[in-house]
Scaffold this active site. Structure first.
Site, short mmCIF file in Angstrom:
data_model
loop_
_atom_site.label_atom_id
_atom_site.label_comp_id
_atom_site.label_asym_id
_atom_site.label_seq_id
_atom_site.Cartn_x
_atom_site.Cartn_y
_atom_site.Cartn_z
N ASP A 1 -51.23 -30.49 118.90
CA ASP A 1 -51.24 -31.41 120.04
C ASP A 1 -52.52 -32.25 120.05
O ASP A 1 -52.60 -33.26 120.75
CB ASP A 1 -51.24 -30.61 121.36
CG ASP A 1 -49.87 -30.49 122.00
OD1 ASP A 1 -49.08 -31.43 121.88
OD2 ASP A 1 -49.62 -29.44 122.64
N GLN B 1 -46.47 -25.58 125.72
CA GLN B 1 -45.95 -26.65 126.58
C GLN B 1 -46.67 -26.66 127.93
O GLN B 1 -46.77 -25.63 128.60
CB GLN B 1 -44.43 -26.45 126.76
CG GLN B 1 -43.73 -27.58 127.48
CD GLN B 1 -43.69 -28.89 126.69
OE1 GLN B 1 -43.68 -28.91 125.47
NE2 GLN B 1 -43.70 -29.99 127.40
N LYS C 1 -38.06 -30.16 120.59
CA LYS C 1 -39.07 -29.88 119.56
C LYS C 1 -38.49 -28.94 118.50
O LYS C 1 -38.71 -29.12 117.31
CB LYS C 1 -40.34 -29.31 120.20
CG LYS C 1 -41.15 -30.39 120.90
CD LYS C 1 -42.22 -29.88 121.84
CE LYS C 1 -42.84 -31.08 122.59
NZ LYS C 1 -43.76 -30.70 123.66
N1 GUN Z 1 -46.27 -31.68 128.34
C1 GUN Z 1 -45.99 -33.00 128.39
N2 GUN Z 1 -46.34 -33.60 127.25
C2 GUN Z 1 -46.84 -32.65 126.45
C3 GUN Z 1 -47.36 -32.67 125.11
O1 GUN Z 1 -47.43 -33.69 124.43
N3 GUN Z 1 -47.77 -31.46 124.65
C4 GUN Z 1 -47.72 -30.33 125.38
N4 GUN Z 1 -48.18 -29.22 124.83
N5 GUN Z 1 -47.25 -30.29 126.60
C5 GUN Z 1 -46.80 -31.44 127.12
#
Ligand code: GUN
Length: 281
Positions: free
Chosen positions: A120, A97, A53
């Site tokens: 998200d 996350q 990211k």
């Molecule tokens: N963990 C697995 N996929 C995601 C996601 O798309 N966003 C976040 N914040 N955590 C994750």
């Protein structure tokens, strides 16, 4: 027949270069999109996602901040950090996350994020807006799948779409986006009676199960479009999806793992962050 591979890496590169162009024009107006990524603990998979990211932020010309908290962090500490980021003018998007350590409530953390910075699209306010089709942000994984379908001119309209998995972050919103595009949608899960039969009726099958090789050829209709959202590791430690490789011989289109839905997910996060920056100025 062997399926056409839906190249998420190539489409991601295309979309990211468009985002970079738009970032440059925003920068000319003194606006730099900013994303804060929070990682709690030291889960190796989460560390890789967070690193990817940050890399994507650099590629798109964004400002980014990484905040790492120990696995022992309390919910109060994490929420205090989120409140600081909610108020920070440099930050347009906040991503915490998941999963989080057991002592922290994911619902409480998601609810603490300012919905305007919820890139998200996990906050209940944004989930509700998706449900009624009036949204600013789309959840990243389902949005990435929709862009892949569009790129390969696969229209869900009227088609039988089956989503395996009912998580809040993938299965449920995926079903909703297919429904917005007039798909006839079924959500399957661990309690579904005769799941293979339901899957075998799908024109578009989306696997979001989290089990390596879960979808086998008998569960797939000849010529179906198969989208694999799974990121698992097999017995040899190799990254693989939810769909067995032999399904390639039956499907018309299929997303590879890695290189299919995964890169698109992060690219959609960038798209949401750019949009958040625009909406906040
Ligand atoms: N963990 C697995 N996929 C995601 C996601 O798309 N966003 C976040 N914040 N955590 C994750």
């Amino acid at each position: 027949m062997s399926a056409i591979k839906m190249d998420g890496k190539a489409l991601s590169a295309k979309v990211r270069s468009k985002i970079l162009e738009e970032t440059q024009s925003l920068k000319a107006q003194g606006i730099v999109p900013g994303l804060a990524v929070i990682l709690v603990g030291d889960d190796p998979a989460s560390e890789i996602y967070v690193r990817n990211k940050e890399k994507a932020c650099t590629e798109c010309g964004f400002y980014s901040e990484k905040h790492v908290l120990p696995a022992s962090a309390t919910e109060q500490e994490l929420i205090a950090l989120i409140h600081t980021l909610n108020e920070s003018p440099k930050i347009n998007g906040i991503l915490c996350q998941l999963p989080l350590p057991a002592q922290i409530s994911e619902d409480a953390v998601i609810a603490a994020i300012d919905p305007h910075k919820d890139v998200d699209a996990f906050h209940p306010a944004n989930v509700g807006r998706i449900m009624i089709g009036d949204f600013d942000f789309l959840p990243c994984t389902p949005a990435g799948v929709m862009e892949l379908l569009d790129e390969y001119q696969i229209d869900p309209k009227g088609k039988k779409c089956v989503v395996i998995g009912r998580s809040n972050i993938v299965g449920k919103p995926m079903a909703m986006l297919l429904l917005h595009r007039h798909g006839t949608v079924t959500i399957c899960h661990s309690r579904t009676i005769d799941l293979p039969k339901v899957c075998a009726e799908a024109d578009i099958l989306v696997a979001a199960v989290g089990k390596a090789g879960f979808v086998t050829p008998d569960m797939v209709k000849e010529g179906a479009v198969v989208i694999d959202v799974g990121i698992n590791r097999n017995a040899e430690g190799k990254v693989c999806g939810d769909v067995a490789p032999e399904v390639m011989e039956k499907a018309s289109y299929m997303t590879p793992v890695p290189g299919g839905a995964g890169p698109m997910t992060i690219t959609m996060l960038m798209k949401n962050t750019l949009k958040a920056a625009r909406l906040q100025h």
